[in-house]
Each structure stands twice: as C-alpha cells, then as structure tokens.
Design a protein around this motif. Structure first.
Motif, PDB file in Angstrom:
ATOM      1  N   GLU A 164       0.818  -1.217   0.000  1.00 33.99           N
ATOM      2  CA  GLU A 164       0.000   0.000   0.000  1.00 33.99           C
ATOM      3  C   GLU A 164       0.851   1.265   0.000  1.00 33.99           C
ATOM      4  O   GLU A 164       0.544   2.220  -0.710  1.00 33.99           O
ATOM      5  CB  GLU A 164      -0.982   0.000   1.177  1.00 33.99           C
ATOM      6  CG  GLU A 164      -2.046  -1.083   1.084  1.00 33.99           C
ATOM      7  CD  GLU A 164      -2.862  -1.030  -0.199  1.00 33.99           C
ATOM      8  OE1 GLU A 164      -3.247   0.077  -0.644  1.00 33.99           O
ATOM      9  OE2 GLU A 164      -3.117  -2.099  -0.779  1.00 33.99           O
ATOM     10  N   SER A 165       1.915   1.284   0.778  1.00 32.77           N
ATOM     11  CA  SER A 165       2.766   2.481   0.796  1.00 32.77           C
ATOM     12  C   SER A 165       3.525   2.620  -0.527  1.00 32.77           C
ATOM     13  O   SER A 165       3.758   3.733  -1.002  1.00 32.77           O
ATOM     14  CB  SER A 165       3.730   2.455   1.979  1.00 32.77           C
ATOM     15  OG  SER A 165       4.614   1.364   1.889  1.00 32.77           O
ATOM     16  N   ALA A 166       3.886   1.503  -1.141  1.00 31.91           N
ATOM     17  CA  ALA A 166       4.564   1.550  -2.435  1.00 31.91           C
ATOM     18  C   ALA A 166       3.628   2.072  -3.523  1.00 31.91           C
ATOM     19  O   ALA A 166       4.057   2.811  -4.411  1.00 31.91           O
ATOM     20  CB  ALA A 166       5.086   0.168  -2.797  1.00 31.91           C
ATOM     21  N   LYS A 167       2.354   1.720  -3.450  1.00 30.83           N
ATOM     22  CA  LYS A 167       1.369   2.235  -4.404  1.00 30.83           C
ATOM     23  C   LYS A 167       1.294   3.757  -4.318  1.00 30.83           C
ATOM     24  O   LYS A 167       1.235   4.447  -5.335  1.00 30.83           O
ATOM     25  CB  LYS A 167      -0.025   1.655  -4.130  1.00 30.83           C
ATOM     26  CG  LYS A 167      -0.197   0.224  -4.524  1.00 30.83           C
ATOM     27  CD  LYS A 167      -1.636  -0.167  -4.207  1.00 30.83           C
ATOM     28  CE  LYS A 167      -1.906  -1.623  -4.315  1.00 30.83           C
ATOM     29  NZ  LYS A 167      -3.291  -1.965  -3.977  1.00 30.83           N
ATOM     30  N   ALA A 170      13.434  -6.171  -8.254  1.00 27.71           N
ATOM     31  CA  ALA A 170      12.609  -5.778  -9.398  1.00 27.71           C
ATOM     32  C   ALA A 170      11.260  -6.501  -9.372  1.00 27.71           C
ATOM     33  O   ALA A 170      10.231  -5.924  -9.723  1.00 27.71           O
ATOM     34  CB  ALA A 170      13.340  -6.070 -10.697  1.00 27.71           C
ATOM     35  N   ARG A 171      11.243  -7.740  -8.945  1.00 22.72           N
ATOM     36  CA  ARG A 171      10.004  -8.521  -8.894  1.00 22.72           C
ATOM     37  C   ARG A 171       8.981  -7.881  -7.952  1.00 22.72           C
ATOM     38  O   ARG A 171       7.784  -7.884  -8.225  1.00 22.72           O
ATOM     39  CB  ARG A 171      10.312  -9.958  -8.453  1.00 22.72           C
ATOM     40  CG  ARG A 171       9.133 -10.866  -8.470  1.00 22.72           C
ATOM     41  CD  ARG A 171       8.798 -11.236  -9.905  1.00 22.72           C
ATOM     42  NE  ARG A 171       7.602 -12.041  -9.904  1.00 22.72           N
ATOM     43  CZ  ARG A 171       6.610 -11.886 -10.744  1.00 22.72           C
ATOM     44  NH1 ARG A 171       6.691 -10.996 -11.687  1.00 22.72           N
ATOM     45  NH2 ARG A 171       5.553 -12.644 -10.694  1.00 22.72           N
ATOM     46  N   GLU A 172       9.456  -7.323  -6.836  1.00 22.80           N
ATOM     47  CA  GLU A 172       8.553  -6.665  -5.883  1.00 22.80           C
ATOM     48  C   GLU A 172       7.924  -5.415  -6.500  1.00 22.80           C
ATOM     49  O   GLU A 172       6.727  -5.164  -6.322  1.00 22.80           O
ATOM     50  CB  GLU A 172       9.309  -6.282  -4.612  1.00 22.80           C
ATOM     51  CG  GLU A 172       9.791  -7.470  -3.811  1.00 22.80           C
ATOM     52  CD  GLU A 172      10.621  -7.024  -2.633  1.00 22.80           C
ATOM     53  OE1 GLU A 172      10.090  -7.008  -1.509  1.00 22.80           O
ATOM     54  OE2 GLU A 172      11.793  -6.664  -2.860  1.00 22.80           O
ATOM     55  N   VAL A 173       8.717  -4.644  -7.221  1.00 19.12           N
ATOM     56  CA  VAL A 173       8.216  -3.437  -7.883  1.00 19.12           C
ATOM     57  C   VAL A 173       7.199  -3.831  -8.955  1.00 19.12           C
ATOM     58  O   VAL A 173       6.161  -3.190  -9.102  1.00 19.12           O
ATOM     59  CB  VAL A 173       9.379  -2.614  -8.483  1.00 19.12           C
ATOM     60  CG1 VAL A 173       8.854  -1.394  -9.225  1.00 19.12           C
ATOM     61  CG2 VAL A 173      10.358  -2.200  -7.386  1.00 19.12           C
ATOM     62  N   LYS A 174       7.474  -4.903  -9.665  1.00 20.09           N
ATOM     63  CA  LYS A 174       6.560  -5.398 -10.703  1.00 20.09           C
ATOM     64  C   LYS A 174       5.204  -5.767 -10.086  1.00 20.09           C
ATOM     65  O   LYS A 174       4.157  -5.489 -10.665  1.00 20.09           O
ATOM     66  CB  LYS A 174       7.189  -6.605 -11.391  1.00 20.09           C
ATOM     67  CG  LYS A 174       6.391  -7.175 -12.512  1.00 20.09           C
ATOM     68  CD  LYS A 174       6.574  -6.354 -13.751  1.00 20.09           C
ATOM     69  CE  LYS A 174       6.105  -7.126 -14.952  1.00 20.09           C
ATOM     70  NZ  LYS A 174       6.270  -6.368 -16.166  1.00 20.09           N
ATOM     71  N   LYS A 175       5.217  -6.364  -8.899  1.00 21.28           N
ATOM     72  CA  LYS A 175       3.973  -6.739  -8.219  1.00 21.28           C
ATOM     73  C   LYS A 175       3.149  -5.509  -7.861  1.00 21.28           C
ATOM     74  O   LYS A 175       1.925  -5.514  -7.978  1.00 21.28           O
ATOM     75  CB  LYS A 175       4.265  -7.556  -6.962  1.00 21.28           C
ATOM     76  CG  LYS A 175       4.720  -8.968  -7.250  1.00 21.28           C
ATOM     77  CD  LYS A 175       4.993  -9.720  -5.968  1.00 21.28           C
ATOM     78  CE  LYS A 175       5.497 -11.124  -6.255  1.00 21.28           C
ATOM     79  NZ  LYS A 175       5.767 -11.870  -5.016  1.00 21.28           N
ATOM     80  N   VAL A 176       3.809  -4.443  -7.449  1.00 15.09           N
ATOM     81  CA  VAL A 176       3.105  -3.196  -7.111  1.00 15.09           C
ATOM     82  C   VAL A 176       2.477  -2.603  -8.367  1.00 15.09           C
ATOM     83  O   VAL A 176       1.306  -2.214  -8.363  1.00 15.09           O
ATOM     84  CB  VAL A 176       4.063  -2.181  -6.442  1.00 15.09           C
ATOM     85  CG1 VAL A 176       3.347  -0.869  -6.175  1.00 15.09           C
ATOM     86  CG2 VAL A 176       4.633  -2.742  -5.148  1.00 15.09           C
ATOM     87  N   LEU A 177       3.236  -2.546  -9.448  1.00 10.98           N
ATOM     88  CA  LEU A 177       2.706  -2.015 -10.710  1.00 10.98           C
ATOM     89  C   LEU A 177       1.547  -2.860 -11.227  1.00 10.98           C
ATOM     90  O   LEU A 177       0.538  -2.323 -11.690  1.00 10.98           O
ATOM     91  CB  LEU A 177       3.809  -1.930 -11.762  1.00 10.98           C
ATOM     92  CG  LEU A 177       4.818  -0.806 -11.553  1.00 10.98           C
ATOM     93  CD1 LEU A 177       6.033  -0.995 -12.443  1.00 10.98           C
ATOM     94  CD2 LEU A 177       4.167   0.539 -11.796  1.00 10.98           C
TER      95      LEU A 177
END
Length: 81
Positions: free
Chosen positions: A6-9, A40-47
């Motif tokens: 949620e904070s990354a969003k 990178a995989r974590e950022v991809k999940k947020v996107l």
C-alpha cells in the motif's frame, strides 16, 4: 527488505502525478529507481496491482512496454475506439 504494497502504491502514484506534465509514459526501470533496496520482482507486483485497480495502464510500442496513469497522455482520449 520487502516493500509494503500500500505504501509503495502511494509512492508510485505520487511519482506519476508529479511527472504527468513532463511526460505520460515511464519505463519499468524508472520505478525500480524509486525503491533502490527492493527487488525488481517486488516493484513489478506493485505495478501489476495498480494496473488491476485501473489506476495505471500498460502501453506498448511493440518493442517495449511502458506504464502511465490511466487515461493520461496523447493516446488517452483515443482509447476504446
């Protein structure tokens, strides 16, 4: 260290909102720079979560995929025709 979804969003949406006047589409690597300690995989999940919520959309030129705010940019008005 895993990033909190949620904070990354919020970070991504703030970034897109701040940059919308300058450009409307961004490369995946633009977003990984926002989270230098995350994989990178974590950022991809947020996107992907933002795309599912229809806040962000994919845009493809055929050779590369970019991300932008839903309905923003030159092609935003022509979508759905």
């Amino acid at each position: 260290m895993p990033i909190e979804l949620e904070s990354a969003k919020v970070v991504i949406m703030d970034y897109l909102t701040a940059k919308t006047g300058a450009k409307s589409k961004f490369y995946f690597n633009d977003f990984t720079k926002l989270f230098p300690d995350a994989k990178a995989r974590e950022v991809k999940k947020v996107l992907t979560a933002l795309v599912k919520e229809e806040k962000v959309e994919y845009w493809s030129s055929g050779s590369t995929t970019m991300y932008g705010m839903a309905g923003a940019g030159k092609q935003g008005g022509a979508e759905g025709e």
